[in-house]
Design a protein around this motif. Structure first.
Motif, PDB file in Angstrom:
ATOM      1  N   ALA A 117      -3.615  -5.325  -2.362  1.00  0.00           N
ATOM      2  CA  ALA A 117      -3.235  -3.947  -2.046  1.00  0.00           C
ATOM      3  C   ALA A 117      -3.255  -3.083  -3.315  1.00  0.00           C
ATOM      4  CB  ALA A 117      -1.839  -3.914  -1.421  1.00  0.00           C
ATOM      5  N   SER A 159      -6.405   0.300  -4.643  1.00  0.00           N
ATOM      6  CA  SER A 159      -5.782   1.610  -4.763  1.00  0.00           C
ATOM      7  C   SER A 159      -6.284   2.242  -6.048  1.00  0.00           C
ATOM      8  CB  SER A 159      -4.254   1.485  -4.815  1.00  0.00           C
ATOM      9  OG  SER A 159      -3.850   0.937  -6.061  1.00  0.00           O
ATOM     10  N   PRO A 189      -3.913   4.856  -1.958  1.00  0.00           N
ATOM     11  CA  PRO A 189      -4.806   3.805  -1.450  1.00  0.00           C
ATOM     12  C   PRO A 189      -6.238   4.321  -1.343  1.00  0.00           C
ATOM     13  CG  PRO A 189      -3.528   4.725   0.355  1.00  0.00           C
ATOM     14  CD  PRO A 189      -3.037   5.393  -0.885  1.00  0.00           C
ATOM     15  N   ARG A 222       0.838  -1.222   0.000  1.00  0.00           N
ATOM     16  CA  ARG A 222       0.000   0.000   0.000  1.00  0.00           C
ATOM     17  C   ARG A 222       0.864   1.260   0.000  1.00  0.00           C
ATOM     18  NH1 ARG A 222      -5.900   0.317   0.287  1.00  0.00           N
ATOM     19  NH2 ARG A 222      -5.998   1.234   2.344  1.00  0.00           N
TER      20      ARG A 222
END
Lengths: 192, 194
Positions: free
Chosen positions: B95, B99, B56, B50
């Motif tokens: 992750a 985002s 994010p 992240r």
């Protein structure tokens, strides 16, 4: 030879048809099928009965459509949807039909029946999915929720594949023992 | 000291929430009897990814954030239980997906950073192809307008072609397209309530 003719070849055609119908692909379809088939053969030769076979195949199919058709990352979930359908059909056929050959034939027939029969629905689902992927303040479902559901479903698919691969490679024990052994409730894979 | 106090006043809720969230997620691993090191590796991979990927996505409501993060990490821990390396890969991938780097980026009429005057209409048509309002507008456009308006709509708004490409395909000049595109865009805004 049989595994290529009755296994890899129909699956490659299935993946190709799924992508063609969902994304409305009109060009380079033979090339798409050839590349998917080649990747399928390559990975099955080196990563057979491993979850990494499916992961590599998924990633490779995505790379193929990214190079050929400038696909976006959302297409990973489109490909994983095709895997989910294939997995469900495989599980249903395997557990309901005792004869392996009959189960295989019915599984292959169902595979194509589903993708051809639902081609319009697949396309609509894909378009709807695309419409909610990016942030849209007017959408009923938030983009981040859609993405969370997508990755969680993908993770569940990966776990199902791991369990499935272990089931088909184990020599003793039943399905229940295999599942329990994965989660550390048994000392051995035999479930003793 | 005053600066520190001001900073703490601003951020203490966020710090408490994040610490509690980490603790709850870590304890989730106990449901699956997952080794501590595996839990740490998965959480560390997620956090590092992240930070490296950036941009994010977050929920505004802390309850939704906690619930969805817990479900996500539960699924990652289940993978870790079966195949540890795969859980690391899945953690980094999740992750990335969560985002803004994973947004769908389409090349519209102009450069991606520069926005077209009709960006909202173009994006609406792109991302709401099965909207009833849009389908109704398309039917009216085909019924009431000449072919040039219909083709402008098709090339510029649906296919995302540049003005030059559309003008070449229609065998006309770009300046002649301007009033037609303005009329079509107005129709989209009116019909789809943009």
């Amino acid at each position: 030879m049989e595994s290529v003719l009755f296994g890899l070849l129909p699956e490659s055609i299935y993946f190709t048809l799924f992508l063609v119908f969902a994304k409305g692909i009109k060009t380079k379809r033979i090339l798409l099928f050839s590349l998917i088939f080649a990747a399928n053969i390559l990975f099955s030769a080196f990563l057979s009965y491993s979850v990494w076979y499916h992961v590599c195949l998924l990633a490779t199919i995505y790379l193929i459509i990214k190079i050929l058709y400038k696909a976006q990352i959302i297409d990973v979930f489109l490909i994983s949807l095709s895997f989910i359908i294939l997995t469900i059909l495989g599980v249903v056929c395997y557990f309901l039909i005792s004869n392996y050959t009959v189960a295989l034939i019915i599984n292959r027939a169902l595979m194509f029946a589903v993708v051809v029969g639902l081609k319009n629905k697949i396309k609509n689902i894909y378009l709807l999915y695309r419409s909610v992927w990016n942030r849209n303040d007017n959408a009923k479902v938030k983009s981040i929720t859609v993405r969370n559901i997508s990755v969680i479903l993908l993770n569940i698919l990966l776990v199902a594949i791991v369990i499935g691969m272990a089931f088909f490679t184990t020599k003793s024990g039943g399905v229940n023992n295999m599942i329990w052994s994965f989660f550390g409730f048994c000392d051995t894979k035999d479930g003793e | 000291m005053n600066m520190f106090k001001a900073w703490l006043d601003k951020w203490w809720r966020s710090i408490v929430f994040n610490v509690a969230e980490i603790a709850i997620i870590f304890l989730l691993g106990s449901l699956l009897d997952l080794e501590y090191s595996y839990r740490i590796y998965v959480m560390a991979t997620w956090t590092a990814a992240r930070l490296l990927i950036g941009k994010p996505k977050h929920y505004k409501a802390w309850q939704k954030c906690l619930i969805w993060t817990a479900l996500l990490f539960l699924s990652l821990f289940v993978i870790a239980k079966a195949e540890f390396l795969l859980s690391i890969v899945a953690s980094a991938f999740c992750a990335f997906i969560l985002s803004n780097r994973a947004d769908i980026n389409e090349v519209f009429m102009w450069k991606p950073k520069g926005e077209s005057k009709y960006q909202k209409e173009i994006e609406y048509v792109k991302y709401n192809p099965i909207s009833a309002d849009l389908i109704s507008f398309e039917d009216r456009l085909k019924r009431d307008n000449d072919n040039l308006s219909v083709m402008c709509y098709e090339y510029i708004f649906k296919q995302g072609k540049s003005w030059q490409e559309a003008a070449n395909d229609l065998d006309t000049e770009t300046y002649k397209l301007a009033p037609i595109v303005e009329k079509v865009a107005f129709g989209i805004r009116l019909s789809c309530k943009i």
